[in-house]
Each structure stands twice: as structure tokens, then as C-alpha cells.
Design a protein around this motif. Structure first.
Motif, PDB file in Angstrom:
ATOM      1  N   GLU A  50     -32.801  44.466 -64.825  1.00  0.00           N
ATOM      2  CA  GLU A  50     -31.414  44.680 -65.247  1.00  0.00           C
ATOM      3  C   GLU A  50     -31.081  46.172 -65.277  1.00  0.00           C
ATOM      4  OE1 GLU A  50     -28.964  43.815 -69.272  1.00  0.00           O
ATOM      5  OE2 GLU A  50     -30.025  42.101 -68.415  1.00  0.00           O
ATOM      6  N   GLU A  51     -31.993  46.965 -65.814  1.00  0.00           N
ATOM      7  CA  GLU A  51     -31.765  48.413 -65.853  1.00  0.00           C
ATOM      8  C   GLU A  51     -31.746  48.999 -64.438  1.00  0.00           C
ATOM      9  OE1 GLU A  51     -30.911  50.435 -68.365  1.00  0.00           O
ATOM     10  OE2 GLU A  51     -30.748  48.572 -69.507  1.00  0.00           O
ATOM     11  N   LYS A  67     -28.377  48.289 -62.954  1.00  0.00           N
ATOM     12  CA  LYS A  67     -27.352  49.169 -63.533  1.00  0.00           C
ATOM     13  C   LYS A  67     -27.411  50.549 -62.877  1.00  0.00           C
ATOM     14  CE  LYS A  67     -27.101  47.171 -68.176  1.00  0.00           C
ATOM     15  NZ  LYS A  67     -27.437  47.410 -69.599  1.00  0.00           N
TER      16      LYS A  67
END
Length: 75
Positions: A58-59, A62
Motif C-alpha cells: 500500500e505504501e 502511494k
């Protein structure tokens, strides 16, 4: 300035301790010698040809999204 970038592992060569990663559509072979364990589909942080660490998907997404947004910014 040195910059480490996230990349998704596309394939592995465990015998050679290397992986092919996808860097913004470009396939690049990197060393995985610094990692204990990595799998196809993992996101890793790449710096000067080495995968430094596995990172949260997820990071990574992003960060990659922010990089894409910066492509449209005028200097």
C-alpha cells in the motif's frame, strides 16, 4: 541526491540472487543479496541496483502514485 524507489518484483533468480523488477514500465535486474526473503509480487525499495528491503504494498503504491503526479508538474 540519492533516491531509493519502490518497485514490484516480476521474477526471481534465486541461484544468482537477483530479481527483475518493474520500474515505471522498465524491467531492470537488481541484486537481492541484502534481503532474507523476497517473492514475486513483493514490493522492494531499490537503490543503486540493490533491493534494500521489502516494503508494504500500500505504501509502495502511494509513493508510485505521487511519482506519477510529479511527472505533470512544471519545474
Amino acid at each position: 541526491m540519492c533516491l531509493a524507489v519502490p518497485a514490484r518484483v516480476e521474477s526471481l533468480d534465486r541461484a544468482a540472487s537477483t530479481a527483475v523488477v518493474n520500474l515505471d514500465g522498465i524491467s531492470k535486474e537488481v541484486s537481492t543479496l541484502l534481503l532474507d526473503d523476497v517473492a514475486v509480487g513483493d514490493y522492494v525499495l531499490i537503490h543503486v541496483g540493490y533491493a534494500l528491503e521489502r516494503i508494504d504494498p500500500e505504501e509502495a503504491e502511494k509513493t508510485l502514485t505521487m511519482f506519477d503526479e510529479l511527472k505533470g508538474v512544471e519545474p
